[in-house]
Design a protein around this motif. Structure first.
Motif, PDB file in Angstrom:
ATOM      1  N   ILE B  50       5.352 -25.318 -23.843  1.00 24.30           N
ATOM      2  CA  ILE B  50       3.953 -25.677 -23.598  1.00 24.30           C
ATOM      3  C   ILE B  50       3.158 -25.656 -24.903  1.00 24.30           C
ATOM      4  CG2 ILE B  50       1.814 -25.023 -22.408  1.00 24.30           C
ATOM      5  CD1 ILE B  50       3.574 -23.874 -20.142  1.00 24.30           C
ATOM      6  N   SER B  51       3.338 -24.606 -25.703  1.00 22.85           N
ATOM      7  CA  SER B  51       2.530 -24.550 -26.933  1.00 22.85           C
ATOM      8  C   SER B  51       2.963 -25.650 -27.898  1.00 22.85           C
ATOM      9  CB  SER B  51       2.564 -23.167 -27.582  1.00 22.85           C
ATOM     10  OG  SER B  51       3.858 -22.840 -27.987  1.00 22.85           O
ATOM     11  N   LEU B  52       4.237 -26.033 -27.853  1.00 23.09           N
ATOM     12  CA  LEU B  52       4.706 -27.151 -28.678  1.00 23.09           C
ATOM     13  C   LEU B  52       3.995 -28.441 -28.261  1.00 23.09           C
ATOM     14  CD1 LEU B  52       6.747 -27.840 -30.873  1.00 23.09           C
ATOM     15  CD2 LEU B  52       8.408 -28.341 -29.098  1.00 23.09           C
ATOM     16  N   VAL B  54       1.053 -28.676 -26.742  1.00 26.88           N
ATOM     17  CA  VAL B  54      -0.359 -28.599 -27.138  1.00 26.88           C
ATOM     18  C   VAL B  54      -0.490 -28.900 -28.635  1.00 26.88           C
ATOM     19  CG1 VAL B  54      -2.388 -27.089 -27.307  1.00 26.88           C
ATOM     20  CG2 VAL B  54      -0.891 -26.921 -25.309  1.00 26.88           C
ATOM     21  N   LEU B  55       0.410 -28.329 -29.428  1.00 31.15           N
ATOM     22  CA  LEU B  55       0.363 -28.554 -30.878  1.00 31.15           C
ATOM     23  C   LEU B  55       0.563 -30.028 -31.208  1.00 31.15           C
ATOM     24  CD1 LEU B  55       0.246 -27.118 -33.688  1.00 31.15           C
ATOM     25  CD2 LEU B  55       2.740 -27.246 -33.690  1.00 31.15           C
ATOM     26  N   HIS B  58      -2.481 -31.934 -30.397  1.00 31.46           N
ATOM     27  CA  HIS B  58      -3.515 -31.559 -31.365  1.00 31.46           C
ATOM     28  C   HIS B  58      -3.323 -32.320 -32.682  1.00 31.46           C
ATOM     29  CE1 HIS B  58      -6.295 -29.104 -33.627  1.00 31.46           C
ATOM     30  NE2 HIS B  58      -5.347 -28.747 -34.463  1.00 31.46           N
ATOM     31  N   MET B  59      -2.061 -32.417 -33.138  1.00 35.84           N
ATOM     32  CA  MET B  59      -1.819 -33.111 -34.410  1.00 35.84           C
ATOM     33  C   MET B  59      -2.139 -34.592 -34.292  1.00 35.84           C
ATOM     34  SD  MET B  59       1.362 -31.218 -36.282  1.00 35.84           S
ATOM     35  CE  MET B  59       2.597 -31.721 -35.079  1.00 35.84           C
ATOM     36  N   ILE B  82      -2.906 -24.970 -38.585  1.00 34.61           N
ATOM     37  CA  ILE B  82      -1.502 -25.264 -38.274  1.00 34.61           C
ATOM     38  C   ILE B  82      -0.614 -24.187 -38.917  1.00 34.61           C
ATOM     39  CG2 ILE B  82       0.398 -26.917 -38.556  1.00 34.61           C
ATOM     40  CD1 ILE B  82      -1.618 -28.207 -36.915  1.00 34.61           C
TER      41      ILE B  82
END
Lengths: 92, 92, 92, 92
Positions: B50-52, B54-55, B58-59, B82
């Protein structure tokens, strides 16, 4: 597991579940992605502590019992489980 | 975040919260410690994914915007965020 | 990479290699297993810091360049590399 | 540690040290940052496997010995060491 540890671990897990639902709300409210990631990382740190506590309790009960016992296969099983937990942890 | 990604991330987070509550029940029902730890590790793997996501989102939005923009301080801020996320990940 | 960063990173990597050879000697001299593991973990922490520094330099050079450039495929490639690094990190 | 395990662990550590020196050369030759990071991550994965092997050997020798022994403090010490290794791993 001792009743005291059990209650504490259950409480901490429920608090983590609440935290994760709170993160879902953050996403719903379009909160900043990086803040969302930080909260996910905070949850992961909390889960690390919880699994450490479960492991510690496990070693002081089942592992000691198995090694004191005379069943060599059981002993081997218990030690290889600790190894597996450590191996999976290395992949997280 | 795109609406589609948002809905998917919210669903996954709610599913994780449900999973964690399920683990609390396992502890309450005195399930075997090692099984509890494996479930916690499964949750941690799900949170990593999940955090991957979101990241990644975001990028493709904020980071590109900031770097295309003319505000050099803002660009620096975004890149250092980052970096921080990566640093904290190294401590989990 | 800036010459200054380069020299620092090379030094740190050589120092890590020396550390690892030192751990091999510890094993050869039958040092206590747990001390060996602690030294391996110290090396892993040092490597985390080194890869963080390389990533930070990379973002301040190649990533900025790619995003400022007009080649959208190149931009996509650079961002997906950051994502991959983060993904692999989640499996270590 | 058994002689066989010892020789294997020493070999693997020396190979890791060689790998790290090779990465230092990559940086010196201005190889692409992301390739450098991937190599560092490969080293970290190799170190995970080595420390897992050391831990496994340790459990099959010292931990079993300590738990079979009658010294309760020693037993406690050995189990808390396993716990610590797991805790530090959670911070890497």
């Amino acid at each position: 597991m001792k009743e005291e540890s059990k209650a504490e671990i259950i409480n901490r897990l429920r608090s983590v579940a609440g935290h994760v639902n709170g993160i879902a709300r953050m996403v719903d409210e379009d909160k900043y992605c990086i803040d969302v990631i930080h909260q996910i990382q905070a949850v992961q740190a909390a889960l690390n502590k919880i699994s450490l506590k479960v492991l510690d309790d496990h070693m002081h009960t089942c592992v000691i019992e198995a090694i004191e016992g005379e069943d060599l296969e059981e002993r081997e099983r218990v030690l290889s489980e600790i190894r597996d937990v450590f191996e999976v942890r290395g992949k997280l």
